[in-house]
Design an enzyme around this catalytic site. Structure first.
Site, PDB file in Angstrom:
ATOM      1  N   ASP A  32       0.837  -1.208   0.000  1.00  0.00           N
ATOM      2  CA  ASP A  32       0.000   0.000   0.000  1.00  0.00           C
ATOM      3  C   ASP A  32       0.870   1.256   0.000  1.00  0.00           C
ATOM      4  OD1 ASP A  32      -2.334   1.483   0.113  1.00  0.00           O
ATOM      5  OD2 ASP A  32      -3.217   0.262   1.695  1.00  0.00           O
ATOM      6  N   ASP A  34     -11.160   1.844  -3.115  1.00  0.00           N
ATOM      7  CA  ASP A  34     -11.739   1.443  -1.825  1.00  0.00           C
ATOM      8  C   ASP A  34     -13.259   1.414  -1.911  1.00  0.00           C
ATOM      9  OD1 ASP A  34      -9.383   1.005  -0.530  1.00  0.00           O
ATOM     10  OD2 ASP A  34      -9.290   2.964   0.442  1.00  0.00           O
TER      11      ASP A  34
HETATM   12  C1  GLA Z   1      -5.942   1.664   2.163  1.00  0.00           C
HETATM   13  C2  GLA Z   1      -6.376   0.523   1.250  1.00  0.00           C
HETATM   14  C3  GLA Z   1      -7.364  -0.366   1.952  1.00  0.00           C
HETATM   15  C4  GLA Z   1      -6.792  -0.875   3.259  1.00  0.00           C
HETATM   16  C5  GLA Z   1      -6.352   0.299   4.118  1.00  0.00           C
HETATM   17  C6  GLA Z   1      -5.627  -0.178   5.348  1.00  0.00           C
HETATM   18  O1  GLA Z   1      -6.947   2.586   2.326  1.00  0.00           O
HETATM   19  O2  GLA Z   1      -6.903   1.011   0.052  1.00  0.00           O
HETATM   20  O3  GLA Z   1      -7.725  -1.457   1.130  1.00  0.00           O
HETATM   21  O4  GLA Z   1      -5.710  -1.721   2.993  1.00  0.00           O
HETATM   22  O5  GLA Z   1      -5.482   1.164   3.400  1.00  0.00           O
HETATM   23  O6  GLA Z   1      -5.253   0.870   6.163  1.00  0.00           O
END
Ligand code: GLA
Length: 650
Positions: A462, A531
């Site tokens: 990420d 997301d």
């Molecule tokens: C980001 C990602 C999510 C999740 C969060 C965790 O927002 O897009 O899928 O992994 O971080 O903090």
């Protein structure tokens, strides 16, 4: 004839053409030609870009001079340049003249052409490189800048590509958005002057603007008709596309790293290599352009694009930061019950002094949190194995919370301005990847985890913050190198990881879909698209991505977002790499049975989705429905997805 041309290449291996006026350099794929000419002034001109021309190399006569291929600044160019250089003596101009061109045949499908240009007065050399993928009809273009002056020269613009078009009208489709609203399509007619699509986010290419575009010539393109190019930059940082229409209605498109705040002081003898601009030309609409990029992506653009992917159950939306070993064990059993391949443990498993129980602490401290995981990751890997599922894990290695031991121990590793308050995005700051110690730290984090736990089958990587208050202690008086060197340093780390772990599947994620580009996808098997997992919104988001990226690379999870029935949510997720992020225990007996069958169905049909040709039949941008069809290469199997979307706004 085409065959003859390629046979000739095969025999020669390398073809040289030396400086001579009127020489033509033809860069071709099955259906496309890009042709350059050397003018009487010994400059290089783009003479043609479009459908394949009849005639052999050398026999094609293209009238007119064409447009200067890679325009410089300072002599006679009055429009946006592709390159701008200031020499040691302060001379702010560059003149590029043709020196030679060379074509190498890599294999039956791929040829690379290098066109060398040189300043007649200063020892500066610029090589334009073109990689032509014959069957996929895709061209990749990049540039190498090299000089032998006594001291560094300043390079202020360094485009990967400059392309010229002469059409009556130009229609640009751009893809923009925000967090949870990725890839919204917008088409508009270009007018005279400049339109720029760019980003200045530092550690990622996009969240607001995406490094992709479609440009239709003469009239708007539809799925099956119209002439256009679809282009994208393989770069995971600041990008810029410039579209400039001049007084004669000619259009130049300049693509590359965003030169904004990024003057580069280039050492003598050290090459500056730009990232690739990747594009395809289609005279049969957007559908063909997308299919060209998909075939290219699967074969060349994405790590192991032709290999299977793992289906999974992720815990992010069901637990967030709140879990312990017992809960995770339950989720592994759920993974097995669903019939998917892997359990993916998301954020929240690490840090002790400042436990990662929210997004405001712990980032950077990659030790298992003792309260949640007293027996460590090794124990989880074993549990997964005993349950008969694989184990994957989330990391965000480039970032740090100020509330962390890493920040306390190494404030000099963090990008932040002296004499200014810190500005955060999601309560975090970006590590200074230009510092080799930070590169080692990230490499070691991944390597140690995999050495200690060889059973880790997958990483979700990420990157949740942009570079705010960017200043590198390491770069000292070269701060304008930060944006470029950040991304190059990230690629260095990923190169090291891939040298040791060439095939470990990794998902690219960036606060949803903020890091989706072919620069990073060389190292990653897939990406998290958004997301936002509301299935109705997702139809639009995935539609946008489908213009440039193949289904196999798009991770879609079935979650509890949205009001649609499970069948709708499942279908939407199937149009890519399917996964789950739901409370399995909350499913009714019927829903569970449906889901188990869906996983089996998906495993049966997924090859058609992953490797078939995509036909977008009804656009959600035209009607309150969307219809998409995937067809396998022998055309014996097809899967059609059809959605009613009129519930979107209540
Ligand atoms: C980001 C990602 C999510 C999740 C969060 C965790 O927002 O897009 O899928 O992994 O971080 O903090």
């Amino acid at each position: 004839m085409k065959k003859l041309f390629f046979t000739a290449l095969l025999i020669c291996g390398i073809i040289h053409a030396n400086a001579q006026n009127d020489a033509q350099i033809r860069i071709g794929t099955k259906n496309t030609d890009l042709i350059f000419k050397v003018g009487k002034d010994n400059r290089l001109y783009q003479a043609y870009l479009g459908s394949k021309l009849a005639g052999e190399q050398g026999s094609i006569k293209i009238p007119g001079q064409g447009h200067i291929a890679y325009a410089t600044f300072g002599t006679d160019n009055l429009f946006e340049p592709a390159i701008r250089v200031t020499h040691n003596d302060g001379n702010p101009s560059l003149e590029l003249q043709y020196v030679s061109s060379q074509t190498e045949k890599k294999d039956d499908n791929v040829t690379i052409t290098h066109i060398k240009l040189k300043d007649p007065m200063y020892p500066v050399e610029v090589t334009l490189n073109f990689k032509a993928y014959f069957n996929e009809n895709v061209l990749e273009q990049w540039v190498e800048i090299l000089h032998q002056e006594k001291k560094p020269v300043t390079v202020s613009n360094y485009a990967s590509a400059m392309l010229h078009f002469d059409a009556a009208k130009y229609w640009l489709t751009q893809y923009h958005g925000d967090w949870a609203e990725e890839m919204k399509m917008q088409e508009s007619e270009l007018t005279s002057g400049i339109k720029i699509i760019d980003s200045k986010l530092g550690a990622r290419a996009h969240i607001y603007q995406t490094p992709v575009f479609m440009l239709a010539l003469n009239a708007k393109a539809s799925e099956n008709n119209g002439e256009l190019i679809a282009g994208t930059l393989g770069w995971s940082g600041n990008f810029q596309f410039v579209f400039e229409i001049d007084e004669k209605n000619s259009l130049r498109v300049i693509s590359g790293i965003n030169p904004f705040a990024s003057e580069y002081n280039l050492e003598p003898g050290k090459a500056f290599v730009t990232p690739s601009f990747i594009f395809t030309y289609s005279n049969e609409g957007k559908g063909l352009a997308s299919r060209n990029l998909h075939s290219w992506g699967v074969k060349y653009g994405i790590l192991d694009g032709d290999k299977p992917r793992l289906t999974l159950l992720n815990n992010w939306e069901t637990t967030y930061f709140d879990f312990d070993e017992a809960k995770l064990k339950g989720l592994m059993t759920d993974t097995k019950t669903l019939g998917v391949d892997m359990f993916l443990l998301d954020d929240g498993w690490f840090a002790n002094k400042y436990p990662r129980n929210g997004d405001n602490a712990g980032l950077g401290d990659w030790q298992e949190n003792k309260a949640k995981l007293p027996n460590g990751i090794g124990h989880l890997v074993k549990e997964a194995d005993a349950t008969g599922v694989k184990f994957g894990i989330w990391i965000e290695p480039e970032m740090v919370n100020p509330k962390s031991e890493l920040y306390e121990q190494h404030p000099e590793w963090v990008l932040k301005l002296p004499n200014r308050p810190e500005h955060y995005y999601r309560n975090q700051l970006v590590l200074d990847l230009t510092n080799p110690q930070v590169q080692d730290f990230i490499y070691k984090l991944v390597d140690d985890m995999l050495t200690k736990n060889p059973g880790i089958a997958f990483f979700k990587w990420d990157c949740n913050s942009m570079i705010t208050n960017g200043y590198s202690v390491f770069l000292k008086n070269q701060q304008s190198h930060l944006y470029v060197d950040y991304v190059k340093s990230l690629y260095k780390v990923l190169d090291r990881i891939r040298a040791k772990y060439p095939h470990l599947p990794m998902m690219l994620c960036s606060g949803g879909g903020g890091r989706v580009d072919y620069g990073a996808l060389r190292y990653f098997t897939e990406f998290w698209a958004s997301d936002n997992t509301d299935p109705v919104e997702r139809v639009y988001i995935q539609w946008g991505y489908s213009n440039f990226f193949p289904a196999i690379s798009v991770c879609n999870h079935i979650t509890s977002w949205g009001k649609q029935p499970l069948k709708f949510r499942t279908d939407v997720a199937m149009m890519g790499k399917m996964g789950y992020d739901i409370h399995v225990s909350g499913l009714t007996a019927n829903e569970l049975k449906f889901t188990q069958d869906a996983v089996k169905n998906y495993n049966r049909i997924r090859d058609v989705i992953w490797h078939g040709d995509l036909f977008r039949l009804v656009s959600p941008y035209d009607e309150n429905r969307a219809v998409l069809m995937y067809v396998n290469s022998s055309k014996s199997n097809a899967i059609l997805f059809s959605y009613t979307l009129n519930t979107r706004f209540g």
